[in-house]
Scaffold this motif. Structure first.
Motif, short mmCIF file in Angstrom:
data_model
loop_
_atom_site.label_atom_id
_atom_site.label_comp_id
_atom_site.label_asym_id
_atom_site.label_seq_id
_atom_site.Cartn_x
_atom_site.Cartn_y
_atom_site.Cartn_z
N LEU A 163 7.27 -0.66 14.41
CA LEU A 163 6.53 0.56 14.07
C LEU A 163 5.38 0.73 15.06
N TYR A 164 5.27 1.92 15.70
CA TYR A 164 4.31 2.10 16.78
C TYR A 164 3.55 3.41 16.66
N GLY A 165 2.28 3.34 17.07
CA GLY A 165 1.41 4.50 17.03
C GLY A 165 1.41 5.27 18.34
N GLU A 166 0.58 6.30 18.36
CA GLU A 166 0.57 7.23 19.48
C GLU A 166 0.22 6.55 20.80
N ARG A 167 -0.72 5.62 20.80
CA ARG A 167 -1.10 4.98 22.05
C ARG A 167 0.06 4.20 22.66
N SER A 168 0.79 3.47 21.84
CA SER A 168 1.93 2.71 22.35
C SER A 168 3.00 3.62 22.93
N LEU A 169 3.14 4.81 22.35
CA LEU A 169 4.23 5.72 22.73
C LEU A 169 3.84 6.72 23.81
N SER A 170 2.59 6.69 24.27
CA SER A 170 2.05 7.78 25.08
C SER A 170 2.77 7.98 26.41
N ARG A 171 3.41 6.94 26.96
CA ARG A 171 4.09 7.08 28.26
C ARG A 171 5.53 7.57 28.12
N LEU A 172 6.02 7.68 26.91
CA LEU A 172 7.41 8.09 26.69
C LEU A 172 7.50 9.61 26.56
N THR A 173 8.55 10.20 27.11
CA THR A 173 8.76 11.64 26.99
C THR A 173 9.18 11.97 25.55
N PRO A 174 8.97 13.21 25.12
CA PRO A 174 9.43 13.61 23.79
C PRO A 174 10.92 13.35 23.58
N ALA A 175 11.73 13.55 24.62
CA ALA A 175 13.17 13.32 24.49
C ALA A 175 13.48 11.86 24.22
N VAL A 176 12.78 10.95 24.90
CA VAL A 176 13.00 9.52 24.68
C VAL A 176 12.52 9.12 23.29
N ARG A 177 11.40 9.64 22.87
CA ARG A 177 10.91 9.35 21.52
C ARG A 177 11.93 9.77 20.47
N ASP A 178 12.46 10.95 20.63
CA ASP A 178 13.40 11.47 19.64
C ASP A 178 14.72 10.69 19.65
N ALA A 179 15.09 10.17 20.82
CA ALA A 179 16.37 9.47 20.93
C ALA A 179 16.32 8.06 20.36
N TYR A 180 15.17 7.40 20.45
CA TYR A 180 15.12 5.98 20.11
C TYR A 180 14.16 5.63 18.97
N PHE A 181 13.53 6.65 18.39
CA PHE A 181 12.59 6.40 17.29
C PHE A 181 12.90 7.34 16.13
N GLU A 182 12.62 6.85 14.94
CA GLU A 182 12.76 7.68 13.75
C GLU A 182 11.68 8.76 13.75
N PRO A 183 11.85 9.82 12.95
CA PRO A 183 10.83 10.88 12.90
C PRO A 183 9.45 10.33 12.55
N GLU A 184 8.42 10.98 13.05
CA GLU A 184 7.05 10.53 12.88
C GLU A 184 6.61 10.60 11.42
N VAL A 185 5.94 9.55 10.98
CA VAL A 185 5.34 9.49 9.64
C VAL A 185 3.93 8.93 9.80
N ASN A 186 2.94 9.67 9.38
CA ASN A 186 1.54 9.22 9.49
C ASN A 186 1.19 8.80 10.91
N ARG A 187 1.66 9.60 11.89
CA ARG A 187 1.36 9.43 13.31
C ARG A 187 1.94 8.14 13.87
N HIS A 188 2.95 7.60 13.23
CA HIS A 188 3.66 6.42 13.72
C HIS A 188 5.16 6.70 13.73
N ARG A 189 5.86 6.01 14.63
CA ARG A 189 7.31 6.14 14.69
C ARG A 189 7.92 4.74 14.77
N ARG A 190 9.08 4.59 14.12
CA ARG A 190 9.75 3.30 14.08
C ARG A 190 10.99 3.32 14.98
N ILE A 191 11.20 2.22 15.69
CA ILE A 191 12.40 2.05 16.51
C ILE A 191 13.64 2.22 15.64
N ILE A 192 14.65 2.92 16.16
CA ILE A 192 15.88 3.09 15.39
C ILE A 192 16.59 1.75 15.24
#
Length: 285
Positions: A163-192
């Motif tokens: 489970l990762y917050g915005e700072r950890s994810l900041s270098r990833l494009t929106p497309a990569v986030r959507d492809a490899y992480f679950e939808p955002e909950v409380n500004r965090h996303r979990r690896i699929i």
């Protein structure tokens, strides 16, 4: 007249400070001293409060007797500053140079092993998996195994959780986030789940060969921004351990401020388009 020292400033005497520093050095290879007094005392006070011991002497007795408390103190002193796609140029070197070179001597379906050490809270190891899925077209032709290790068991728990917050994810494009992480909950996303299952995590100490033998050997090792915390002796010991865990012809990637050439002459310096890396030489390389 100058003010008298505060009781807090005198809390840990020089002898006891040295005992703590020696303990940390023996167990982690990291060098601490008087310049880190405040940092050391603050973490010791936290552990003394949590364990409800009466003071430093009682706590240090507990530390020597209780392996679990030794683990917790080590956790308190490790540094877990990282994020996805850190030092991206090395990931580019992995997909454009290192893996094609290694794969040239393999058959489709053969295993290629990559080790991330220290892996911190998982971003380092998961970054390798994501990068290869996005950037190495041959990734499905080989059995790529990624192993992350760290001395910090709390960091490893976070890596397993994924489970990762915005700072950890900041270098990833929106497309990569959507492809490899679950939808955002409380500004965090979990690896699929599929990606999480593709990376394994376990505890290991790079200065302790006894904790590394069960890992086997690897074709590529990422060991970034760790050696800067070591002295010469710990660096040399770690270099030997890394060399022993590399297959002949395998590659070692260090942090951009680190240089194996100043530590050991057992590695061949390789300059690729994207990065400088270090290769294990040997009769089978």
């Amino acid at each position: 007249m100058s003010a008298a020292p505060t009781p807090e400033a005198e809390w840990l005497n020089p002898h006891d400070l040295r005992r703590v520093c020696d303990f940390l050095y023996r167990h982690t290879g990291m060098v601490f001293g008087e310049s880190k007094r405040y940092y050391i005392e603050r973490r010791l006070r936290d552990r003394i409060a949590i364990t409800r011991t009466s003071g430093f002497a009682a706590y240090f007795d507990l530390l020597r007797a209780d392996s679990r408390e030794r683990e917790q103190l080590i956790n308190a002193f490790t540094v877990n500053e990282t994020y996805f796609y850190r030092e991206e140029h090395q990931l580019a070197c992995l997909s454009r140079s290192l893996l094609p070179d290694l794969a040239a001597a393999r058959m489709p379906g053969d295993k290629i092993r990559i080790w991330s050490a220290p892996c911190s809270t998982g971003e380092e190891a998961y970054s390798i998996a994501i990068w290869l899925l996005e950037n190495w077209r041959m990734v499905d032709a080989y059995n790529v195994e990624i192993v992350g290790t760290d001395i910090d068991t709390i960091a490893l728990d976070a890596a397993h959780d994924g489970l990762y917050g915005e700072r950890s994810l900041s270098r990833l494009t929106p497309a990569v986030r959507d492809a490899y992480f679950e939808p955002e909950v409380n500004r965090h996303r979990r690896i699929i789940r599929d990606l999480k299952d593709s990376v394994s995590f376990t505890q290991a100490n790079l200065v302790d060969e006894g904790t590394l033998g069960g890992l086997g050997t690897f074709d590529v090792i990422f060991c970034r921004n760790l050696l800067i915390y070591f002295d010469d002796e710990s660096r040399l010991r770690t270099a030997e351990n890394l060399f022993n865990r590399l297959n002949p012809g395998g590659y070692l990637c260090l942090g951009h401020t680190e240089s194996m050439s100043r530590i050991s002459d057992r590695f061949l310096v390789r300059r690729f388009e994207d990065a400088i890396v270090y290769q294990r030489t040997g009769p089978d390389a």
